[in-house]
Design a protein around this motif. Structure first.
Motif, mmCIF file in Angstrom:
data_model
loop_
_atom_site.group_PDB
_atom_site.id
_atom_site.type_symbol
_atom_site.label_atom_id
_atom_site.label_comp_id
_atom_site.label_asym_id
_atom_site.label_seq_id
_atom_site.Cartn_x
_atom_site.Cartn_y
_atom_site.Cartn_z
ATOM 1 N N LEU A 165 55.101 -19.877 -54.637
ATOM 2 C CA LEU A 165 53.902 -19.476 -54.661
ATOM 3 C C LEU A 165 53.098 -19.798 -56.055
ATOM 4 O O LEU A 165 53.627 -19.940 -56.881
ATOM 5 N N ALA A 166 51.754 -19.860 -55.783
ATOM 6 C CA ALA A 166 51.066 -20.299 -57.155
ATOM 7 C C ALA A 166 50.346 -19.042 -57.525
ATOM 8 O O ALA A 166 49.608 -18.348 -56.830
ATOM 9 N N ALA A 181 49.389 -12.547 -54.808
ATOM 10 C CA ALA A 181 48.481 -11.545 -53.651
ATOM 11 C C ALA A 181 49.754 -10.721 -53.017
ATOM 12 O O ALA A 181 50.798 -11.180 -52.808
ATOM 13 N N PRO A 182 49.358 -9.230 -52.816
ATOM 14 C CA PRO A 182 50.283 -8.671 -52.136
ATOM 15 C C PRO A 182 51.002 -8.990 -50.790
ATOM 16 O O PRO A 182 52.146 -8.888 -50.367
ATOM 17 N N GLU A 183 50.022 -9.759 -49.885
ATOM 18 C CA GLU A 183 50.669 -10.069 -48.467
ATOM 19 C C GLU A 183 51.504 -11.357 -48.791
ATOM 20 O O GLU A 183 52.708 -11.512 -48.056
ATOM 21 N N GLU A 184 51.549 -12.281 -50.065
ATOM 22 C CA GLU A 184 52.410 -13.031 -50.344
ATOM 23 C C GLU A 184 53.529 -12.589 -50.687
ATOM 24 O O GLU A 184 54.816 -12.893 -50.620
ATOM 25 N N TYR A 235 59.157 -17.311 -54.291
ATOM 26 C CA TYR A 235 59.589 -18.364 -53.640
ATOM 27 C C TYR A 235 59.875 -17.578 -52.293
ATOM 28 O O TYR A 235 60.417 -16.891 -52.009
ATOM 29 N N VAL A 236 59.307 -18.534 -50.997
ATOM 30 C CA VAL A 236 59.289 -17.979 -49.911
ATOM 31 C C VAL A 236 60.180 -18.947 -48.986
ATOM 32 O O VAL A 236 60.220 -20.267 -49.011
ATOM 33 N N LYS A 237 61.160 -18.184 -48.300
ATOM 34 C CA LYS A 237 62.087 -18.781 -47.259
ATOM 35 C C LYS A 237 61.282 -19.407 -46.046
ATOM 36 O O LYS A 237 60.365 -18.813 -45.526
ATOM 37 N N PRO A 238 61.683 -20.560 -45.628
ATOM 38 C CA PRO A 238 61.128 -20.953 -44.357
ATOM 39 C C PRO A 238 61.003 -19.748 -43.037
ATOM 40 O O PRO A 238 59.961 -19.762 -42.616
ATOM 41 N N GLU A 239 62.069 -19.206 -43.009
ATOM 42 C CA GLU A 239 62.107 -17.979 -41.847
ATOM 43 C C GLU A 239 60.897 -16.878 -42.106
ATOM 44 O O GLU A 239 60.593 -16.426 -41.200
#
Length: 705
Positions: free
Chosen positions: A303-304, A364-367, A389-393
């Motif tokens: 995430l940025a 951002a809260p949603e991220e 860091y966001v996982k693909p799922e």
């Protein structure tokens, strides 16, 4: 009849007033040595004389005794008594026990003085250790013992530590079976059984040094300097019941922890507590590890975040700290060695400035609710927190609204806003186009098929034009590389180019702490700080870089996709990797290694127990030692058990500049030399980058242990 043995008559002793004694010129001691007169006087004041003076009467001209006596042996004791009189702690006519020799004795006064100092034998060190231990056992205080014997408490503690070594080793030392240095090394551990075990090991090893002994006694412990200890603090470990070994004879950097299991429990507990604290910020998950794997974030979108600006108070504080640091540096600029308090002050200022400059980020809260964070421990014991860091799922799904007019493109609207009306598509081909009144005609978007045909033509023209402009082509590829390396969530580029960052199926646990890994990470962080937060601004940023900067960034991004790992080829074909592809990969990597002058020894690799020797068999260890140092060294360790052999091999090869075969770069005619194999770089790639023994021996057979 046997002749009777003549009996010896000892010289008589008597108390003689001190003021009737004078120092004899026959005393052979002229040079000061050992305990000073003042220290000896203090010892006499505490325990009185432990040894009588040796005196002879002084005769007058008629060889009659004058009542005065000279002191040929015991002059230092006599001077100490005189000092006590001068200090008014002893009366000048105090009786002094003396052994009186006849003035006409056939043995000269000089011989008496020399004999007293010659036949005196110093106490064996072991007897000193035991004597001090006996005094402590009877209730004597360490500081008091140090004061009584004119030494420091640290020296007394050293002697007591030596007294705590196994009695069996004391016997060996008393019989000169080991040196004092070896005995000091054994004092590191309080485990007598382990001490005796290591001594038995020395009997079968050519290495009997004190350093080797310390290494064996501390091999199952953890250094206080370990990052795990710094993370939980030594005080917390001791409070939890952990023990610490100290070396009182050499710098031990704080010592060794004797309970690694307790340390790991404390580390896990604190990591869990820190994870709960970070999770409370709203993150979906938090992963923890002492050493985070090298490619832990592979395949995850970063995430940025938005950097929190400094408040006015923080800016003022930063200016104050900078001014204070500059003033101290200017004041002490000409001093070759900073005082400890000044160095400590500067370090504290740097740390506080670092905390102010390293700004937190908001998300951002949603991220934030679908992303997570990684927690690990830095080499200095501080906590490394990598958020966002966001996982693909966990990626959000985008639902596309289907309409009846989007069947040609799978329900998607054309980027040019063109219709997908089948009728319009048919008219685009020019067949049976109906006539229509101009005034009734509505300007409709171009059909998708026509757009595809037109842009195909344009693509070929663009390819041809790009091929004629190497500089722009370079920046275009660089743009794709940077998108992949720094903006993993953005893949919007006109080049069908994918830069897959290398990942390793098998990697050492400490790979992230290696020299090359730290260099790559630092370089990546430097570039990340210079690149814009949004990929929409990336083109402008890249075009503002000069040729040298573009080249350096290009090289960094290209290096991230290099993979020279000899992966384990599965028994059955998995469609991803094969023996042939691995062989070709390695061949290509050797070409690059020769071209860039790869030097793994200079990069910091060494054959260690954990990193190499524990994973190979004993015959392989012997073969490697033979290869690096010669057969004579291999023969020296051939009788050892596997753990001891591995440790000895690590020591022998530490400075041998040796590499196992898979890490070597094969030579050959294909190696590049100046002007051979590579043409001169184009102008836009030139420019400086940014800062950043053989033995003839029979090898041992390689066999299962």
């Amino acid at each position: 009849m046997a002749k009777a043995v003549q009996k010896i008559t000892l010289s008589p002793s008597r108390d003689i007033p001190l003021d009737r004694l004078i120092l004899s010129q026959a005393n052979v001691r002229r040079v000061k040595a050992g305990v000073t007169i003042g220290e000896l006087a203090e010892d006499i004041a505490r325990r009185t004389l432990l040894q009588s003076l040796n005196v002879r009467p002084i005769l007058d001209a008629d060889n009659q005794e004058t009542g005065m006596f000279e002191v040929p042996a015991g002059g230092r004791r006599f001077r100490a008594l005189e000092l006590l009189v001068k200090q008014k702690r002893l009366v000048k006519d105090a009786p002094v026990p003396c052994v009186v020799r006849a003035a006409s004795d056939e043995v000269s006064a000089e011989e008496d003085s020399l004999a007293e100092n010659t036949f005196r034998e110093q106490l064996h060190p072991l007897d000193q250790f035991r004597a001090m231990q006996a005094m402590v056992d009877k209730g004597a205080d360490v500081e008091a013992i140090a004061a009584h014997f004119m030494t420091t408490p640290a020296v007394v503690r050293q002697r007591l530590k030596l007294a705590s070594v196994s009695p069996k080793l004391h016997e060996v030392y008393a019989e000169d079976g080991m040196t004092l240095e070896q005995l000091m090394a054994f004092s590191v551990s309080d485990d007598h059984a382990r001490q005796e075990q290591v001594w038995e090991l020395l009997g079968h090893s050519f290495n009997k040094s004190a350093g080797y002994i310390r290494a064996r006694l501390t091999e199952n412990s953890v250094r206080v300097a370990d990052k795990r200890v710094r993370f939980v603090t030594l005080d917390a470990y001791v409070k939890a019941g952990g023990g610490v070994m100290r070396d009182l004879f050499e710098d031990d950097d704080g010592g060794w922890l004797t309970n690694p299991a307790l340390l790991d429990t404390l580390v896990a507990a604190r990591l869990d507590a820190e994870a709960d604290r970070i999770r409370a910020e709203g993150w979906k998950w938090v992963a923890t590890a002492v050493d985070m794997p090298w490619n832990a974030a592979a395949g995850l979108r970063e995430l940025a975040g938005t950097t929190v600006p400094m408040s006015s108070e923080e800016e003022a504080r930063m200016q104050t700290l900078q001014a204070e640091a500059e003033a101290l540096e200017s004041e002490w600029a000409d001093v070759p060695c900073l005082p400890e308090e000044i160095s400590t002050k500067l370090d504290a200022l740097d740390r506080e400035l670092g905390l102010l400059v390293d700004r937190p980020q908001t998300f951002a809260p949603e991220e934030l609710s679908r992303a997570g964070a990684f927690l690990s421990i830095a080499t200095d014991g501080s906590l490394i927190i990598e958020r966002g860091y966001v996982k693909p799922e966990d990626e959000p799904t985008v639902e596309v609204e289907e309409t009846a007019d989007t069947e040609c493109c799978g329900g998607e609207t054309s980027v040019y806003g063109m219709s997908s009306d089948p009728g319009e598509t048919a008219m685009a081909g020019g067949a049976n186009e109906p006539e229509a009144e101009v005034e009734d005609e509505v300007v409709k978007p171009l059909p998708d098929r026509l757009v595809a045909e037109l842009t195909a033509w344009r693509t070929l023209a663009l390819q041809d034009a790009l091929a004629r402009d190497p500089a722009t082509a370079f920046v275009a590829v660089l743009h794709a590389f940077v998108l992949d390396a720094f903006y993993p969530s953005s893949r919007e580029t006109c080049l069908q180019l994918t830069a897959n960052r290398a990942s390793f199926a098998f990697a050492p646990t400490d790979l992230k702490d290696s020299g090359p890994a730290r260099a790559i990470s630092a370089r990546h962080a430097q570039w990340k700080a210079r690149l814009p937060q949004s990929d929409h601004d990336l083109w402008d940023a890249l075009l503002r870089f000069d040729n040298a900067e573009q080249s350096a960034l290009f090289a960094h991004c290209a290096s991230l996709v290099l993979n020279a790992q000899a992966e384990v080829v599965p028994k059955y074909d998995n469609g991803r990797v094969s023996r042939h592809s691995i062989e070709r990969r390695l061949e290509h990597s050797h070409v690059l290694a020769r071209t860039v002058g790869l030097d793994l020894v200079a990069a910091g690799w060494r054959p260690t127990v954990t990193g190499y020797f524990q994973s190979v068999t004993k015959p392989r260890i012997l073969a490697d030692v033979c290869d690096a140092r010669g057969s004579q060294f291999a023969e020296m360790i051939a009788h050892l058990k596997k753990p001891d052999m591995a440790r000895e091999a690590e020591r022998l090869l530490e400075e041998a500049a040796w590499l196992p075969e898979p890490m070597r770069t094969p030579g050959g005619s294909e190696a590049f030399t100046d002007g051979d194999g590579i043409d001169a770089l184009p102008a836009f790639l030139e420019g400086p980058m940014l800062p950043s023994g053989e033995a003839d021996c029979d090898h041992y057979a390689i066999a299962a242990e």
